[in-house]
Design a protein around this motif. Structure first.
Motif, PDB file in Angstrom:
ATOM      1  N   TYR A  72       0.842  -1.199   0.000  1.00 49.69           N
ATOM      2  CA  TYR A  72       0.000   0.000   0.000  1.00 49.69           C
ATOM      3  C   TYR A  72       0.875   1.246   0.000  1.00 49.69           C
ATOM      4  N   ALA A  73       1.914   1.234   0.840  1.00 48.03           N
ATOM      5  CA  ALA A  73       2.831   2.374   0.874  1.00 48.03           C
ATOM      6  C   ALA A  73       3.508   2.561  -0.482  1.00 48.03           C
ATOM      7  N   GLU A  74       3.903   1.467  -1.115  1.00 42.66           N
ATOM      8  CA  GLU A  74       4.542   1.557  -2.423  1.00 42.66           C
ATOM      9  C   GLU A  74       3.552   2.056  -3.479  1.00 42.66           C
ATOM     10  N   LEU A  75       2.301   1.618  -3.407  1.00 39.20           N
ATOM     11  CA  LEU A  75       1.271   2.084  -4.340  1.00 39.20           C
ATOM     12  C   LEU A  75       1.093   3.594  -4.230  1.00 39.20           C
ATOM     13  N   LEU A  76       1.035   4.096  -3.012  1.00 39.99           N
ATOM     14  CA  LEU A  76       0.888   5.541  -2.815  1.00 39.99           C
ATOM     15  C   LEU A  76       2.096   6.286  -3.384  1.00 39.99           C
ATOM     16  N   HIS A  77       3.274   5.757  -3.114  1.00 43.34           N
ATOM     17  CA  HIS A  77       4.501   6.395  -3.612  1.00 43.34           C
ATOM     18  C   HIS A  77       4.495   6.478  -5.132  1.00 43.34           C
ATOM     19  N   ARG A  78       4.106   5.377  -5.786  1.00 38.55           N
ATOM     20  CA  ARG A  78       4.085   5.366  -7.247  1.00 38.55           C
ATOM     21  C   ARG A  78       2.993   6.270  -7.811  1.00 38.55           C
ATOM     22  N   ALA A  79       1.959   6.512  -7.018  1.00 36.57           N
ATOM     23  CA  ALA A  79       0.894   7.416  -7.448  1.00 36.57           C
ATOM     24  C   ALA A  79       1.259   8.879  -7.206  1.00 36.57           C
ATOM     25  N   GLY A  80       2.440   9.134  -6.668  1.00 40.12           N
ATOM     26  CA  GLY A  80       2.893  10.498  -6.445  1.00 40.12           C
ATOM     27  C   GLY A  80       2.497  11.088  -5.117  1.00 40.12           C
ATOM     28  N   GLN A  81       2.004  10.255  -4.187  1.00 39.65           N
ATOM     29  CA  GLN A  81       1.623  10.752  -2.865  1.00 39.65           C
ATOM     30  C   GLN A  81       2.757  10.458  -1.882  1.00 39.65           C
ATOM     31  N   PRO A  82       3.277  11.488  -1.223  1.00 40.67           N
ATOM     32  CA  PRO A  82       4.356  11.266  -0.263  1.00 40.67           C
ATOM     33  C   PRO A  82       3.912  10.332   0.867  1.00 40.67           C
ATOM     34  N   VAL A  83       4.842   9.526   1.347  1.00 37.22           N
ATOM     35  CA  VAL A  83       4.553   8.545   2.404  1.00 37.22           C
ATOM     36  C   VAL A  83       5.468   8.828   3.594  1.00 37.22           C
ATOM     37  N   ARG A  84       4.901   8.817   4.772  1.00 38.67           N
ATOM     38  CA  ARG A  84       5.651   8.985   6.010  1.00 38.67           C
ATOM     39  C   ARG A  84       5.344   7.800   6.935  1.00 38.67           C
ATOM     40  N   ARG A  85       6.233   7.537   7.849  1.00 40.09           N
ATOM     41  CA  ARG A  85       6.001   6.513   8.878  1.00 40.09           C
ATOM     42  C   ARG A  85       6.273   7.147  10.230  1.00 40.09           C
ATOM     43  N   ILE A  86       5.284   7.082  11.101  1.00 38.84           N
ATOM     44  CA  ILE A  86       5.377   7.750  12.406  1.00 38.84           C
ATOM     45  C   ILE A  86       5.739   6.723  13.465  1.00 38.84           C
ATOM     46  N   ARG A  87       6.893   6.944  14.125  1.00 40.48           N
ATOM     47  CA  ARG A  87       7.357   6.034  15.179  1.00 40.48           C
ATOM     48  C   ARG A  87       7.434   6.745  16.527  1.00 40.48           C
ATOM     49  N   THR A  88       6.985   7.996  16.557  1.00 37.30           N
ATOM     50  CA  THR A  88       6.964   8.773  17.796  1.00 37.30           C
ATOM     51  C   THR A  88       5.518   8.932  18.247  1.00 37.30           C
ATOM     52  N   PRO A  89       5.212   8.763  19.529  1.00 37.46           N
ATOM     53  CA  PRO A  89       3.825   8.926  19.989  1.00 37.46           C
ATOM     54  C   PRO A  89       3.234  10.261  19.537  1.00 37.46           C
ATOM     55  N   LEU A  90       1.997  10.208  19.052  1.00 38.54           N
ATOM     56  CA  LEU A  90       1.343  11.423  18.573  1.00 38.54           C
ATOM     57  C   LEU A  90       1.131  12.433  19.685  1.00 38.54           C
ATOM     58  N   ALA A  91       1.027  11.933  20.924  1.00 39.75           N
ATOM     59  CA  ALA A  91       0.855  12.845  22.051  1.00 39.75           C
ATOM     60  C   ALA A  91       2.102  13.719  22.240  1.00 39.75           C
ATOM     61  N   GLU A  92       3.255  13.263  21.735  1.00 38.65           N
ATOM     62  CA  GLU A  92       4.488  14.029  21.857  1.00 38.65           C
ATOM     63  C   GLU A  92       4.744  14.881  20.618  1.00 38.65           C
ATOM     64  N   ARG A  93       4.310  14.407  19.461  1.00 31.90           N
ATOM     65  CA  ARG A  93       4.552  15.141  18.218  1.00 31.90           C
ATOM     66  C   ARG A  93       3.348  14.948  17.310  1.00 31.90           C
ATOM     67  N   ALA A  94       2.513  15.954  17.208  1.00 31.70           N
ATOM     68  CA  ALA A  94       1.274  15.841  16.429  1.00 31.70           C
ATOM     69  C   ALA A  94       1.580  15.871  14.945  1.00 31.70           C
ATOM     70  N   PRO A  95       0.871  15.063  14.146  1.00 32.09           N
ATOM     71  CA  PRO A  95       1.072  15.101  12.697  1.00 32.09           C
ATOM     72  C   PRO A  95       0.439  16.348  12.092  1.00 32.09           C
ATOM     73  N   ASP A  96       0.839  16.667  10.896  1.00 32.63           N
ATOM     74  CA  ASP A  96       0.317  17.827  10.166  1.00 32.63           C
ATOM     75  C   ASP A  96      -1.153  17.560   9.803  1.00 32.63           C
ATOM     76  N   PRO A  97      -2.067  18.448  10.131  1.00 37.12           N
ATOM     77  CA  PRO A  97      -3.485  18.243   9.787  1.00 37.12           C
ATOM     78  C   PRO A  97      -3.747  18.181   8.280  1.00 37.12           C
ATOM     79  N   ALA A  98      -2.746  18.540   7.455  1.00 35.11           N
ATOM     80  CA  ALA A  98      -2.920  18.429   6.006  1.00 35.11           C
ATOM     81  C   ALA A  98      -2.634  17.002   5.517  1.00 35.11           C
TER      82      ALA A  98
END
Length: 368
Positions: free
Chosen positions: A60-86
């Protein structure tokens, strides 16, 4: 004769231990990389975008990448570092979602973030949505579009392999339904939107190519940067050696073993030190001088001198290519050419002592 190759190999190792050890280390590293490249084993937890196993979502991650959508992987608790609402946050088949993480996901969605939540672990959604759906058992099969929303654009059927359905919808709108009921829904929360599935199988490696699963997976992402939440699969923020890929750790291990072997090869051995070179027999001249001195000491100096002179003349004629009865002038010229001094030459011609004759014989024997 059979030990010659072994001695040669031992000599190379003794003279160039660093080269040999580096060659061994390079071979070890090449072997590890070859095994890793040629025969990789699918692995990883269910739902993880790192996982290449059938139930992982690396495809799925590779499919998104090939479709031109950037992919990130979050390994830090969201309570410590919130993701971008975009972004779009994908929480797929989580083992467990902690209350603090669920609260952080709610803040993310309410601020305009997009959420894809899929899997039978669903109770955490009560901390994200005001009116979450309720999970119930269902049979695997294909689901059809029941609401024309952006998440179903270009989709006709989606294949589900694990089973499960939304038994109650709460405030969510069903968008896909199978024989047992809704299997995908969307819900609004604040400024954001959530795509909810009771079964994550449409997104996994083994099922992504079935039916319109890949099209649905891209539509669900909403054309945004997609961040896969990996803390719910046991991944944390890596530091030190843990931040390195497994292949790099193997390379470092191989180099460390080579370094230890080098240190061991250069360390002191137990026992007395070895000689730099093997002990050789005494030089031929010293040996002849010693024998001649012994014979002279026996009291028959004239007989010894005569015997040594005869032997030296024969050897001189042989080395010079002369006949045994060669003239004295020819023998004298040959002696000078072959490096005999005046005393040694005189002894060879019968006019010297045993020591000089012995030295002459030793010189002539030593010549090739």
């Amino acid at each position: 004769m059979g030990r010659g190759p072994l001695r040669a190999a031992g000599g190379v190792i003794a003279r160039h231990p660093l080269r040999v050890l580096l060659a061994v280390a390079a071979a070890f590293v090449a072997l590890i990389v070859a095994i890793d490249r040629l025969a990789p084993e699918p692995s990883g937890p269910d739902g993880s975008s790192y996982a290449t196993a059938p139930a992982g979502t690396a495809a799925y991650a590779e499919l998104l990448h090939r479709a031109g959508q950037p992919v990130r992987r979050i390994r830090t608790p969201l309570a410590e570092r919130a993701p971008d609402p975009a972004w779009t946050l994908a929480v797929l088949d989580p083992e467990r979602v902690e209350p603090d993480e669920a609260a952080a996901i709610r803040r993310f969605v309410e601020a305009g973030g997009r959420l894809i939540a899929a899997g039978a672990t669903y109770r955490w959604l009560a901390r994200v949505l005001d009116a979450p759906p309720g999970w119930g058992p269902g049979e695997p099969g294909e689901a059809r579009v029941v609401a024309p929303v952006p998440e179903t654009a270009g989709v006709t059927a989606v294949a589900f392999a694990e089973g499960g359905r939304w038994e109650t919808l709460g405030g969510a709108l069903p968008v896909l339904a199978g024989p047992d009921g809704p299997v995908a829904a969307v819900a609004e929360q604040g400024e954001g939107r959530a795509v909810l599935l009771p079964d994550a199988s449409p997104f996994v490696n083994a099922r992504l190519a079935h039916a319109d699963n890949a099209r649905f997976a891209l539509d669900a992402a909403g054309g945004r940067t997609v961040a896969f939440l990996e803390t719910v699969h046991g991944y944390g923020e890596a530091t030190g050696l843990g931040a390195l890929p497994g292949r790099a750790v193997w390379v470092l291990a191989g180099l460390a073993l080579a370094a230890l072997a080098l240190v061991w090869s250069m360390a002191r051995r137990f026992g007395p030190p070895e000689d730099d070179a093997a002990a050789l027999a005494p030089p031929r001249r010293d040996y002849v001088d010693a024998v001649a001195a012994g014979l002279v000491a026996s009291g028959d100096g004239d007989g010894v001198a005569e015997a040594a002179a005869r032997g030296a003349r024969r050897r001189l004629a042989d080395r010079a290519g002369l006949p045994p009865a060669a003239a004295e002038s020819a023998l004298r010229e040959a002696a000078e050419r072959l490096g005999l001094d005046a005393a040694e030459t005189a002894a060879v011609l019968g006019d010297g002592d045993a020591l000089a004759a012995g030295r002459a014989l030793a010189k002539l024997e030593a010549r090739p």
